[in-house]
Design a protein around this motif. Structure first.
Motif, mmCIF file in Angstrom:
data_model
loop_
_atom_site.group_PDB
_atom_site.id
_atom_site.type_symbol
_atom_site.label_atom_id
_atom_site.label_comp_id
_atom_site.label_asym_id
_atom_site.label_seq_id
_atom_site.Cartn_x
_atom_site.Cartn_y
_atom_site.Cartn_z
ATOM 1 N N TYR A 108 0.852 -1.189 0.000
ATOM 2 C CA TYR A 108 0.000 0.000 0.000
ATOM 3 C C TYR A 108 0.886 1.237 0.000
ATOM 4 O O TYR A 108 1.658 1.456 0.922
ATOM 5 N N ARG A 109 0.780 2.025 -1.063
ATOM 6 C CA ARG A 109 1.636 3.198 -1.201
ATOM 7 C C ARG A 109 1.040 4.456 -0.588
ATOM 8 O O ARG A 109 1.761 5.385 -0.267
ATOM 9 N N THR A 110 -0.284 4.482 -0.448
ATOM 10 C CA THR A 110 -0.930 5.682 0.092
ATOM 11 C C THR A 110 -1.860 5.315 1.248
ATOM 12 O O THR A 110 -2.288 4.164 1.384
ATOM 13 N N GLN A 111 -2.184 6.317 2.029
ATOM 14 C CA GLN A 111 -3.136 6.127 3.120
ATOM 15 C C GLN A 111 -4.485 5.703 2.568
ATOM 16 O O GLN A 111 -5.164 4.848 3.143
ATOM 17 N N ALA A 112 -4.867 6.270 1.429
ATOM 18 C CA ALA A 112 -6.161 5.945 0.820
ATOM 19 C C ALA A 112 -6.222 4.476 0.398
ATOM 20 O O ALA A 112 -7.262 3.825 0.556
#
Length: 70
Positions: free
Chosen positions: A24-28
């Motif tokens: 997972y690269r982003t919080q979203a």
């Protein structure tokens, strides 16, 4: 009897490490994957709110399962 380490709370640094290790690269991206709001993930990463134990346990189990895949 020793407590199961999978049940321990999770620091913001550990959350960040697990998040990246799971891809997972982003919080979203993480928020969508585990069914929470992006703002909740942000609060956890900033250390303003503790990572809920069920979330910590889920991420640890996902990481452990990912390591078993050949």
């Amino acid at each position: 009897m020793a407590q199961d380490p999978r049940l321990a709370s999770m620091s913001p640094d550990e959350l960040r490490t697990h998040m990246r290790a799971l891809g997972y690269r982003t919080q979203a991206e993480l928020a969508e994957a585990i069914g929470v709001s992006r703002s909740a993930v942000s609060l956890w990463l900033e250390g303003k709110v503790g990572v809920p134990r069920p979330v910590a346990m889920l991420l640890r189990m996902l990481l452990q399962a990912q390591r078993r895949v050949f």
